[in-house]
Design a protein around this motif. Structure first.
Motif, PDB file in Angstrom:
ATOM      1  N   SER A 106     -29.642  -5.556  47.760  1.00  0.00           N
ATOM      2  CA  SER A 106     -29.026  -4.266  48.113  1.00  0.00           C
ATOM      3  C   SER A 106     -27.510  -4.331  48.106  1.00  0.00           C
ATOM      4  O   SER A 106     -26.836  -3.520  48.748  1.00  0.00           O
ATOM      5  CB  SER A 106     -29.519  -3.817  49.482  1.00  0.00           C
ATOM      6  OG  SER A 106     -30.902  -3.569  49.468  1.00  0.00           O
ATOM      7  N   SER A 142     -26.491  10.577  49.048  1.00  0.00           N
ATOM      8  CA  SER A 142     -27.464   9.574  49.461  1.00  0.00           C
ATOM      9  C   SER A 142     -27.650   8.551  48.350  1.00  0.00           C
ATOM     10  O   SER A 142     -27.449   8.853  47.163  1.00  0.00           O
ATOM     11  CB  SER A 142     -28.802  10.215  49.828  1.00  0.00           C
ATOM     12  OG  SER A 142     -29.373  10.853  48.703  1.00  0.00           O
ATOM     13  N   GLY A 143     -28.014   7.346  48.747  1.00  0.00           N
ATOM     14  CA  GLY A 143     -28.239   6.274  47.797  1.00  0.00           C
ATOM     15  C   GLY A 143     -29.577   5.611  48.058  1.00  0.00           C
ATOM     16  O   GLY A 143     -30.060   5.588  49.188  1.00  0.00           O
ATOM     17  N   SER A 144     -30.143   5.061  46.987  1.00  0.00           N
ATOM     18  CA  SER A 144     -31.408   4.353  47.124  1.00  0.00           C
ATOM     19  C   SER A 144     -31.502   3.267  46.077  1.00  0.00           C
ATOM     20  O   SER A 144     -30.693   3.218  45.135  1.00  0.00           O
ATOM     21  CB  SER A 144     -32.591   5.319  47.001  1.00  0.00           C
ATOM     22  OG  SER A 144     -32.641   5.866  45.691  1.00  0.00           O
ATOM     23  N   ALA A 171     -26.374  -0.177  49.226  1.00  0.00           N
ATOM     24  CA  ALA A 171     -27.284   0.662  48.425  1.00  0.00           C
ATOM     25  C   ALA A 171     -27.625   2.009  49.035  1.00  0.00           C
ATOM     26  O   ALA A 171     -27.782   2.990  48.304  1.00  0.00           O
ATOM     27  CB  ALA A 171     -28.576  -0.096  48.110  1.00  0.00           C
ATOM     28  N   SER A 172     -27.706   2.069  50.361  1.00  0.00           N
ATOM     29  CA  SER A 172     -28.204   3.320  50.957  1.00  0.00           C
ATOM     30  C   SER A 172     -27.477   3.728  52.237  1.00  0.00           C
ATOM     31  O   SER A 172     -27.834   4.752  52.826  1.00  0.00           O
ATOM     32  CB  SER A 172     -29.701   3.202  51.252  1.00  0.00           C
ATOM     33  OG  SER A 172     -29.932   2.156  52.174  1.00  0.00           O
ATOM     34  N   ARG A 173     -26.500   2.963  52.661  1.00  0.00           N
ATOM     35  CA  ARG A 173     -25.795   3.282  53.920  1.00  0.00           C
ATOM     36  C   ARG A 173     -24.596   4.185  53.648  1.00  0.00           C
ATOM     37  O   ARG A 173     -23.736   3.849  52.825  1.00  0.00           O
ATOM     38  CB  ARG A 173     -25.361   2.007  54.620  1.00  0.00           C
ATOM     39  CG  ARG A 173     -26.525   1.151  55.079  1.00  0.00           C
ATOM     40  CD  ARG A 173     -26.047  -0.114  55.744  1.00  0.00           C
ATOM     41  NE  ARG A 173     -27.155  -0.964  56.177  1.00  0.00           N
ATOM     42  CZ  ARG A 173     -27.712  -0.897  57.385  1.00  0.00           C
ATOM     43  NH1 ARG A 173     -27.261  -0.042  58.283  1.00  0.00           N
ATOM     44  NH2 ARG A 173     -28.701  -1.694  57.694  1.00  0.00           N
ATOM     45  N   ILE A 210     -21.066   5.055  49.601  1.00  0.00           N
ATOM     46  CA  ILE A 210     -22.324   4.409  49.975  1.00  0.00           C
ATOM     47  C   ILE A 210     -22.131   2.903  49.854  1.00  0.00           C
ATOM     48  O   ILE A 210     -21.526   2.435  48.881  1.00  0.00           O
ATOM     49  CB  ILE A 210     -23.471   4.837  49.029  1.00  0.00           C
ATOM     50  CG1 ILE A 210     -23.673   6.351  49.028  1.00  0.00           C
ATOM     51  CG2 ILE A 210     -24.768   4.083  49.359  1.00  0.00           C
ATOM     52  CD1 ILE A 210     -24.432   6.903  50.190  1.00  0.00           C
ATOM     53  N   SER A 240     -33.050  -0.986  45.121  1.00  0.00           N
ATOM     54  CA  SER A 240     -32.814  -2.393  45.418  1.00  0.00           C
ATOM     55  C   SER A 240     -33.232  -3.207  44.198  1.00  0.00           C
ATOM     56  O   SER A 240     -33.973  -2.709  43.341  1.00  0.00           O
ATOM     57  CB  SER A 240     -33.584  -2.850  46.663  1.00  0.00           C
ATOM     58  OG  SER A 240     -34.961  -2.823  46.413  1.00  0.00           O
ATOM     59  N   THR A 246     -28.414  13.472  40.124  1.00  0.00           N
ATOM     60  CA  THR A 246     -28.761  12.062  40.337  1.00  0.00           C
ATOM     61  C   THR A 246     -28.097  11.201  39.268  1.00  0.00           C
ATOM     62  O   THR A 246     -28.188  11.512  38.074  1.00  0.00           O
ATOM     63  CB  THR A 246     -30.285  11.856  40.299  1.00  0.00           C
ATOM     64  OG1 THR A 246     -30.876  12.599  41.367  1.00  0.00           O
ATOM     65  CG2 THR A 246     -30.635  10.384  40.471  1.00  0.00           C
ATOM     66  N   LEU A 263     -27.704   7.310  42.961  1.00  0.00           N
ATOM     67  CA  LEU A 263     -26.857   8.103  43.838  1.00  0.00           C
ATOM     68  C   LEU A 263     -27.276   9.551  43.628  1.00  0.00           C
ATOM     69  O   LEU A 263     -27.317  10.025  42.495  1.00  0.00           O
ATOM     70  CB  LEU A 263     -25.386   7.936  43.485  1.00  0.00           C
ATOM     71  CG  LEU A 263     -24.413   8.881  44.203  1.00  0.00           C
ATOM     72  CD1 LEU A 263     -24.318   8.527  45.681  1.00  0.00           C
ATOM     73  CD2 LEU A 263     -23.023   8.834  43.556  1.00  0.00           C
ATOM     74  N   PHE A 273     -30.792   1.481  40.916  1.00  0.00           N
ATOM     75  CA  PHE A 273     -30.201   2.202  42.033  1.00  0.00           C
ATOM     76  C   PHE A 273     -29.896   3.640  41.621  1.00  0.00           C
ATOM     77  O   PHE A 273     -29.679   3.915  40.444  1.00  0.00           O
ATOM     78  CB  PHE A 273     -28.906   1.513  42.469  1.00  0.00           C
ATOM     79  CG  PHE A 273     -29.109   0.080  42.866  1.00  0.00           C
ATOM     80  CD1 PHE A 273     -29.063  -0.925  41.910  1.00  0.00           C
ATOM     81  CD2 PHE A 273     -29.341  -0.265  44.183  1.00  0.00           C
ATOM     82  CE1 PHE A 273     -29.264  -2.252  42.258  1.00  0.00           C
ATOM     83  CE2 PHE A 273     -29.534  -1.585  44.547  1.00  0.00           C
ATOM     84  CZ  PHE A 273     -29.511  -2.577  43.582  1.00  0.00           C
TER      85      PHE A 273
END
Lengths: 107, 117
Positions: free
Chosen positions: A31, A63-65, A51-53, A48, A67, A20, A73, A71
């Motif tokens: 985002s 994956s990303g998350s 932020a998460s696409r 990505i 906001s 991570t 990865l 953030f």
């Protein structure tokens, strides 16, 4: 300017591990964040966005998350081809800015 | 398939003006929302965004370099040109162009520019 701070600056991991990487913006960017992978001597590659696409063609182990200002990865089940440098980038406002990069090395 | 390729001198002298050309295919810079950016990377350093030009000729620049940069487009040739004046050894870097709406994708291969007398 919005400052983007990544941590860690470098990380060592083994094939199959989960890693991570975090990115913090100096002010809220909703985002409006992307992650790129760069291998030596090559141009960065978009992984990505928003932020998460997940960008088309990018493996689902990425994956990303997040906001606002924080953030992450995450790379699950690391593969040999994942060892590279990763950058975050904000597109909330000009000037667009990047993090300083996180180098992912093979342990 | 979208491709971009940077071209220009590999070596410039201090105080000279650098002119780089990004030649692209697979998209049109007359399409609403489309932009072409310049981004550079000094050896061993992070990425630095420089400038963008959009389909409607809107232009944005890095504030720290704004006085030295000019970005233009030639839609008939599918080219975007970046000029940077008063080059200095600290400007030694690989210069990339990249298509964007908001995200940089795809990128050109980059061109290394060395500033040295």
């Amino acid at each position: 300017d919005i400052q983007m701070t990544q941590s860690p600056s470098s990380v060592s991991a083994s094939v199959g591990d989960r890693v991570t990487i975090t990115c913090r913006a100096s002010q809220g960017i909703s985002s409006w964040l992307a992650w790129y992978q760069q291998k030596p001597g090559k141009a960065p590659k978009l992984l990505i966005y928003s932020a998460s696409r997940l960008q088309s063609g990018v493996p689902s182990r990425f994956s990303g998350s997040g906001s606002g200002t924080d953030f992450t990865l995450t790379i699950s089940n690391l593969q040999p081809e994942d060892f590279a440098t990763y950058y975050c980038q904000q597109a909330n406002s000009f000037p667009y800015t990047f993090g300083q990069g996180t180098r992912l090395d093979l342990k | 398939q979208i491709t971009l390729k940077e071209s220009g001198p590999t070596l410039v002298k201090p105080t000279q003006t650098l002119t780089l050309t990004c030649t692209f295919s697979g998209f049109s810079l007359t399409t609403a929302g489309v932009g072409v950016n310049w981004i550079r990377q000094a050896p061993g350093k992070a990425l630095e965004w420089l400038a963008v030009i959009y389909w409607d000729d809107d232009k944005r620049y890095s504030p720290s370099l704004k006085t030295r940069l000019t970005i233009t487009k030639d839609t008939s040739k599918n080219q975007v040109v970046l000029t940077m004046t008063n080059m200095d050894p600290v400007d030694t870097a690989t210069y990339f162009c990249a298509q964007s709406s908001d995200w940089f994708d795809p990128w050109g291969q980059g061109t290394l520019v060395t500033v040295s007398s």
